[in-house]
Motif scaffolding. Structure first.
Motif, short mmCIF file in Angstrom:
data_model
loop_
_atom_site.label_atom_id
_atom_site.label_comp_id
_atom_site.label_asym_id
_atom_site.label_seq_id
_atom_site.Cartn_x
_atom_site.Cartn_y
_atom_site.Cartn_z
N CYS A 206 13.03 16.38 -30.97
CA CYS A 206 13.08 14.92 -30.91
C CYS A 206 14.53 14.45 -30.99
N ASN B 271 16.71 12.80 -27.99
CA ASN B 271 17.27 11.48 -28.28
C ASN B 271 18.77 11.47 -28.12
N SER C 238 7.66 0.55 -32.11
CA SER C 238 7.57 1.55 -31.04
C SER C 238 8.89 2.28 -30.86
N THR D 280 9.58 4.67 -34.33
CA THR D 280 8.90 5.96 -34.52
C THR D 280 9.46 7.05 -33.60
N ARG D 281 9.95 6.66 -32.40
CA ARG D 281 10.35 7.71 -31.46
C ARG D 281 11.84 7.76 -31.16
N PHE D 282 12.47 6.60 -31.06
CA PHE D 282 13.82 6.60 -30.50
C PHE D 282 14.86 6.09 -31.48
N ASP D 283 14.55 6.15 -32.78
CA ASP D 283 15.48 5.63 -33.78
C ASP D 283 16.84 6.31 -33.67
N ASN E 43 4.13 12.59 -35.72
CA ASN E 43 5.13 12.03 -34.82
C ASN E 43 6.00 13.13 -34.22
N PHE E 44 6.39 14.10 -35.05
CA PHE E 44 7.23 15.19 -34.55
C PHE E 44 6.43 16.20 -33.74
N ARG F 225 4.23 15.76 -31.64
CA ARG F 225 4.06 15.35 -30.25
C ARG F 225 5.18 15.86 -29.35
N TRP F 226 6.35 16.14 -29.93
CA TRP F 226 7.49 16.59 -29.12
C TRP F 226 7.43 18.09 -28.88
N LYS G 93 -2.82 13.02 -32.73
CA LYS G 93 -3.16 11.70 -33.27
C LYS G 93 -4.49 11.73 -34.02
#
Lengths: 498, 498
Positions: free
Chosen positions: B119, B123, B173, B176-179, B291-292, B294-295, B309
């Motif tokens: 992730c 990113n 949104s 959670t993913r692109f911080d 969340n992690f 998923r990557w 999920k």
């Protein structure tokens, strides 16, 4: 095709109208182009819609929580200021090409609350300093030990220190406070030792890094504390107050709904009742905020050594209470319904307890909001306990009022006769038990609210809250003096405890 | 002084011995030095003890979770490898003095799980690329617009983009993913635009940054996936399985303790019972891990698009169940005790339900562990519901068995006579209600366990679990065929639902 559309009926024809009107009497290749165009248009529309929705959400978030917009502006401002370092020649000469470290420090260190920013700044400064001096020492030893050993010593030291420090980040005491410092320690140590092998002006590098980090951190601290500061401590305080209010609303709504179930469901109260669910999920946020609040200086009504840890205890007792409310909620929404005579008998006194519990919570909200000790809270807890006692009494009186008439056929306690009695007329536990567990949970909730009150009381002691001398309490004092017989009543109220 | 010690008695004398023996007949200044020495010794001992305790804790943590040690070693290894870039001249010439970006990337990007590392890598790469190209565009425009406007355009663009991107980090949104990507975006954009003003070889800078980041990220991905990979997905799976086991143990322990309360408290079961408390607090961890996960690419028994999920849904239903167990636990430990005849009447059937619930959970653990559909689960749920039915039946039969003898004096339903009856002999709701709420909560728990089973069943459907063909199920099938009358019994068992 047109025929087919006509055959397929009115509904389908309607759906196909937008295609049909433009596509009549055109060649197939044109149709393909048109289809591709429509597909592209759909894709673009979808994209625009998605972006629009994103912006709409962002706008709503900004309107709902302007603090977050302010934080964004503050970061922009700090970056603007720090890039002036680059434009102003004298400063640029001073810190050299390493001004980018100042930029980086600002980007990485600037957090939304003062506490988090301070925590990161102190961690970054300490980590940089410790690692820098350690790296200089290792570099010196490596230099002394000859050219062949130099890379070996440096390599081994980097490997060992990086491994050990990374592992230490998992140890709870390090993780909560010095996690970021550990990362910076590894980063600085590796950079200084590794660069030292090439860049011969090692001391200069270390000095420049330290000075740029100092510039970056001091700028961050200045801006975060001067322009609309967002304090983690105040945030934690507000969160706890808000959660207390939600719990109070849940119990208020609870009794409200209990009353309304006979009239029909309403949307309003059920929404208010769901407030406790936020309380169930707020533990992680509370811990993070309490951790950052410890780094903050005194601000507003809070001193430097405000007992932030006690807020976690209040939070924990609120979670305990919320678990019970959750069970109570499922109990109220249960399919198994108690008989009406029981509901009638108990609903008033249940509502009384629920309202009293809610009032205790509301008084706690006032204590927390005003940071003053309340003279009313003991009275309210007493009233709540009195309601518990009343509820228990009315439980005791239930069998008399409904066993009597139904058991009238039972005249002798013989084994044989007992079998004959129709089961439905006897109040079995089966009928009683949803109501009984509702009552039990209400009493449990009252006990747990006392736990919250105790935790708030401890906070009042630790943070030395002053006694509120508002008009109400003055009035109460005067009435207390005039009517001494009230006291007996009050002491009676406070005595029964669950 | 000695006298005083003698007077003060044996105990005090003993305490003072270590000071006393060395301090006899010495001057005051010597005593001061001695005191200072002792204080220093105490301080040093305290420090050593603290460090020792820290190391002891660290050692225990390492022994308990060797994965964390492995992660530390992996970070050390990556840093060692990346510093070789610096030592090897050809590579060094290629990426220039910017090799430090590779070091930095490794330190900042390397996380303990593969998912988190991926992730962050993606990113970082995306953020660097996007910000780099945007910064080049802005730089080009600024260059064209003359020397006076150049800093103004750059300043405004930095301010606006930094503010907007920082604000966007609050949008769920993005958060959670692109911080991390947003942070890197701001960092790269500011660095490139600001440096571009001074360093004239802008494209070179951008190229070097991209290439070093590419080296760093690919090294991280390689090492994190090749050497003892720690997968967030597997971690999440194990966490859910472990939590299911804890819930099963809690219910098993529950019934166990229910039985033992008469014999005396034991330490063992109460410790096992506390397992549900871990479940209450695991929500945040579950969300982070899902969340992690998923990557992550496919690994072990999990495909790339494993429905992570759904694990959150299973987790949510487990939390629901844990809330109820919490209430049940407080109910068991309550001060108000139900009368013995009720306990005797209901304890067996309560234990049956508790054991059956626990068995359903244990079967779910097996399903999750083996990733196969179970043929037994429906049977077990049926048994659990049968136990619920049985419990409800025995609730219905309670009044018959205990109202009889006590109400025998009640012969006429007259208002006057009812008052005379001694209240203690009549089974009032007051006596009944802790037991009733225990029963109610047990039934609630059974209903919520069905919710967990549904969630697991959905997972089995989504992840296409295969049917387990173990020996037990084969045996069962053969017995099912031979004795067809069993089926009627089973269908009866599955019918009653709460």
């Amino acid at each position: 095709m047109e025929n087919a559309e006509r055959v397929s009926g009115k509904l389908e024809w309607r759906v196909n109208v937008p295609d049909g009107t433009s596509n009549v009497l055109v060649s197939e290749s044109d149709q393909l182009v048109n289809k591709a165009w429509l597909w592209l248009k759909g894709l673009l529309c979808g994209l625009v819609l998605k972006i629009w929705r994103f912006l709409y959400n962002a706008w709503n978030l900004g309107v709902a929580e302007p603090k977050k917009v302010i934080h964004g502006v503050k970061v922009g401002l700090s970056l603007l200021l720090v890039s002036f370092l680059y434009y102003m020649r004298p400063l640029y000469e001073g810190v050299g090409g390493n001004a980018m470290w100042a930029v980086m420090t600002v980007v990485v260190v600037f957090e939304s609350t003062v506490g988090a920013t301070l925590c990161k700044c102190i961690n970054r400064a300490t980590g940089t300093f410790l690692a820098g001096s350690l790296a200089l020492g290792v570099q010196w030893i490596a230099n002394k030990s000859g050219e062949t050993f130099e890379p070996i010593i440096i390599g081994i030291s980097v490997f060992l220190l990086a491994s050990a420090t990374t592992f230490s980040r998992f140890i709870p005491s390090v993780k909560t406070r010095f996690d970021y410092g550990a990362v910076i320690f590894i980063l600085t140590f590796s950079l200084v030792t590794v660069s030292g092998y090439r860049v011969d002006r090692l001391f200069e590098l270390a000095y420049q890094r330290l000075s740029t980090v100092a510039i970056g951190t001091s700028l961050c601290i200045l801006i975060t504390m001067v322009f609309c500061p967002i304090w983690a401590g105040s945030g934690l305080h507000d969160l706890i107050v808000c959660n207390l209010e939600k719990l109070a609303d849940s119990l208020d709504g609870e009794c409200f709904k209990d009353d309304k179930t006979k009239l029909g469901n309403e949307e309003g109260p059920s929404k208010r009742m769901q407030g406790y669910k936020c309380v169930l999920n707020s533990k992680a946020t509370e811990e993070v905020m309490a951790n950052f609040a410890r780094w903050e200086p005194g601000h507003g009504r809070f001193n430097f050594r405000h007992p932030w840890k006690q807020y976690l205890k209040i939070g924990a007792s609120m979670h305990n209470c919320a678990y019970c409310i959750e069970a109570l909620n499922s109990c109220i929404n249960s399919e198994i319904q108690s008989p009406d005579y029981l509901k009638k008998h108990l609903s008033d006194v249940c509502m009384l307890l629920s309202t009293n519990s809610s009032e205790v919570l509301k008084e706690l909200v006032i204590i927390m909001k005003t940071l003053t000790k309340s003279s009313k809270i003991e009275l309210l807890i007493g009233e709540m306990n009195f309601a518990v006692q009343k509820l228990q009494d009315s439980l005791n009186s239930v069998p008399n009022s409904f066993i009597g008439p139904t058991v009238s056929t039972l005249q002798a306690p013989n084994e044989a006769k007992r079998e004959i009695i129709p089961k439905t007329t006897i109040p079995s536990l089966m009928d009683v038990f949803p109501m009984a567990s509702l009552v039990y949970l209400l009493i449990q909730i009252a006990a747990r609210i006392e736990g919250i009150a105790d935790a708030v009381d401890q906070l009042a002691g630790l943070a030395e809250f002053k006694l509120a001398m508002d008009e109400n309490s003055k009035q109460k004092k005067s009435t207390n003096k005039s009517t001494s017989d009230n006291q007996d009543h009050e002491t009676m109220k406070t005595s029964p405890k669950v």
